[in-house]
Design a protein around this motif. Structure first.
Motif, PDB file in Angstrom:
ATOM      1  N   GLN A  10      21.034 -50.174  55.279  1.00 25.69           N
ATOM      2  CA  GLN A  10      20.546 -50.129  56.658  1.00 25.69           C
ATOM      3  C   GLN A  10      21.129 -48.910  57.374  1.00 25.69           C
ATOM      4  O   GLN A  10      20.420 -48.198  58.080  1.00 25.69           O
ATOM      5  N   TYR A  11      22.410 -48.654  57.181  1.00 20.84           N
ATOM      6  CA  TYR A  11      23.059 -47.500  57.807  1.00 20.84           C
ATOM      7  C   TYR A  11      22.531 -46.199  57.197  1.00 20.84           C
ATOM      8  O   TYR A  11      22.256 -45.234  57.917  1.00 20.84           O
ATOM      9  N   ALA A  12      22.389 -46.180  55.875  1.00 20.29           N
ATOM     10  CA  ALA A  12      21.938 -44.974  55.177  1.00 20.29           C
ATOM     11  C   ALA A  12      20.517 -44.580  55.568  1.00 20.29           C
ATOM     12  O   ALA A  12      20.169 -43.392  55.509  1.00 20.29           O
ATOM     13  N   GLN A 156      22.790 -45.716  43.933  1.00 19.71           N
ATOM     14  CA  GLN A 156      21.356 -45.694  43.618  1.00 19.71           C
ATOM     15  C   GLN A 156      20.616 -46.857  44.279  1.00 19.71           C
ATOM     16  O   GLN A 156      19.533 -46.678  44.835  1.00 19.71           O
ATOM     17  N   ARG A 157      21.192 -48.043  44.231  1.00 22.70           N
ATOM     18  CA  ARG A 157      20.566 -49.198  44.877  1.00 22.70           C
ATOM     19  C   ARG A 157      20.502 -49.004  46.390  1.00 22.70           C
ATOM     20  O   ARG A 157      19.491 -49.297  47.027  1.00 22.70           O
ATOM     21  N   MET A 158      21.607 -48.503  46.971  1.00 24.36           N
ATOM     22  CA  MET A 158      21.661 -48.273  48.406  1.00 24.36           C
ATOM     23  C   MET A 158      20.598 -47.251  48.819  1.00 24.36           C
ATOM     24  O   MET A 158      19.866 -47.466  49.782  1.00 24.36           O
ATOM     25  N   LEU A 159      20.519 -46.142  48.099  1.00 18.55           N
ATOM     26  CA  LEU A 159      19.562 -45.091  48.456  1.00 18.55           C
ATOM     27  C   LEU A 159      18.114 -45.544  48.297  1.00 18.55           C
ATOM     28  O   LEU A 159      17.268 -45.218  49.137  1.00 18.55           O
ATOM     29  N   ALA A 160      17.829 -46.296  47.247  1.00 23.87           N
ATOM     30  CA  ALA A 160      16.462 -46.789  47.050  1.00 23.87           C
ATOM     31  C   ALA A 160      16.036 -47.663  48.220  1.00 23.87           C
ATOM     32  O   ALA A 160      14.937 -47.510  48.772  1.00 23.87           O
ATOM     33  N   LYS A 164      13.255 -46.912  51.448  1.00 21.99           N
ATOM     34  CA  LYS A 164      12.197 -47.861  51.833  1.00 21.99           C
ATOM     35  C   LYS A 164      12.276 -48.169  53.325  1.00 21.99           C
ATOM     36  O   LYS A 164      11.260 -48.179  54.027  1.00 21.99           O
ATOM     37  N   GLN A 165      13.489 -48.447  53.800  1.00 24.81           N
ATOM     38  CA  GLN A 165      13.662 -48.759  55.220  1.00 24.81           C
ATOM     39  C   GLN A 165      13.296 -47.566  56.092  1.00 24.81           C
ATOM     40  O   GLN A 165      12.678 -47.729  57.145  1.00 24.81           O
ATOM     41  N   ARG A 166      13.651 -46.365  55.651  1.00 24.74           N
ATOM     42  CA  ARG A 166      13.331 -45.152  56.421  1.00 24.74           C
ATOM     43  C   ARG A 166      11.823 -44.949  56.477  1.00 24.74           C
ATOM     44  O   ARG A 166      11.274 -44.605  57.526  1.00 24.74           O
ATOM     45  N   ALA A 167      11.137 -45.174  55.363  1.00 26.93           N
ATOM     46  CA  ALA A 167       9.676 -45.043  55.344  1.00 26.93           C
ATOM     47  C   ALA A 167       9.042 -46.039  56.311  1.00 26.93           C
ATOM     48  O   ALA A 167       8.096 -45.693  57.032  1.00 26.93           O
ATOM     49  N   ALA A 168       9.566 -47.242  56.358  1.00 29.61           N
ATOM     50  CA  ALA A 168       9.044 -48.251  57.288  1.00 29.61           C
ATOM     51  C   ALA A 168       9.314 -47.837  58.735  1.00 29.61           C
ATOM     52  O   ALA A 168       8.444 -48.003  59.598  1.00 29.61           O
ATOM     53  N   MET A 169      10.506 -47.294  59.011  1.00 26.48           N
ATOM     54  CA  MET A 169      10.820 -46.816  60.361  1.00 26.48           C
ATOM     55  C   MET A 169       9.878 -45.669  60.764  1.00 26.48           C
ATOM     56  O   MET A 169       9.377 -45.651  61.874  1.00 26.48           O
ATOM     57  N   ASP A 170       9.675 -44.746  59.836  1.00 29.12           N
ATOM     58  CA  ASP A 170       8.805 -43.601  60.119  1.00 29.12           C
ATOM     59  C   ASP A 170       7.354 -44.059  60.338  1.00 29.12           C
ATOM     60  O   ASP A 170       6.673 -43.553  61.230  1.00 29.12           O
ATOM     61  N   ALA A 171       6.901 -45.026  59.555  1.00 28.87           N
ATOM     62  CA  ALA A 171       5.546 -45.539  59.709  1.00 28.87           C
ATOM     63  C   ALA A 171       5.395 -46.237  61.062  1.00 28.87           C
ATOM     64  O   ALA A 171       4.351 -46.109  61.728  1.00 28.87           O
TER      65      ALA A 171
END
Length: 177
Positions: A10-12, A156-160, A164-171
């Motif tokens: 969430q922070y990343a 790797q798990r954190m970044l993946a 996804k969360q960043r893409a949802a925020m951007d959308a």
């Protein structure tokens, strides 16, 4: 997904630009140190031992970090144990010097934070969730550990998940415009 992975992801999501992460390597430690300085002056003496508000905050945050991850929690405990004596010394200075140093360090730390978010083009994570204030120091520690080549699976798990969360925020931002 563990609670640690959830919180770091969430922070990343607000911190995917490497320049932003680098500014956080300076900004967050300065902010945390300044808070320790500011709170190390308030305390009580019990049985000849001074217990300060800073020690209480450090204990609470260390216990929280330990509950999320033993390794990160122990490293944070070590960092706090090294930082506290310096902060305590600053807290013992003349009031004007103590406040000037502590607030000056705090402001410089936040300048680094906001410069980083200028590169990121995203607001700080705590603006959406106040827990970001507590996770910031842990995120910086995790990023440092990742840079040294440790805990790569966690990274790797954190970044993946963060992507996804960043893409949802951007959308969501696009749909609001």
């Amino acid at each position: 997904m563990t609670k640690l992975e959830q919180l770091l992801s969430q922070y990343a999501a607000y911190h995917l630009d490497q320049k932003n992460i680098y500014t956080h390597f300076i900004g967050i430690p300065l902010i945390v140190f300044s808070i320790i300085c500011l709170t190390a002056r308030a305390g009580v003496i019990i049985s000849g031992v001074e217990l300060t508000l800073a020690l209480g905050l450090l204990l609470a945050s260390t216990l929280y970090y330990l509950s999320l991850d033993r390794i990160f929690g122990l490293i944070m405990l070590l960092i706090y144990a090294l930082a506290y004596p310096f902060a305590y010394r600053i807290a013992q200075l003349d009031t004007a010097v103590w406040l000037s140093l502590s607030i000056g360090i705090f402001v410089v730390g936040w300048v680094f934070q906001f410069v980083g978010h200028f590169y990121e083009k995203k607001k700080p994570a705590f603006m959406d969730d106040v827990i970001g204030l507590a996770i910031g120091p842990l995120f910086v520690l995790a990023e440092m550990v990742f840079m040294f080549g440790f805990r790569k699976e966690l990274e790797q798990r954190m970044l993946a998940e963060a992507r996804k969360q960043r893409a949802a925020m951007d959308a969501q931002t696009v749909s609001l415009n």
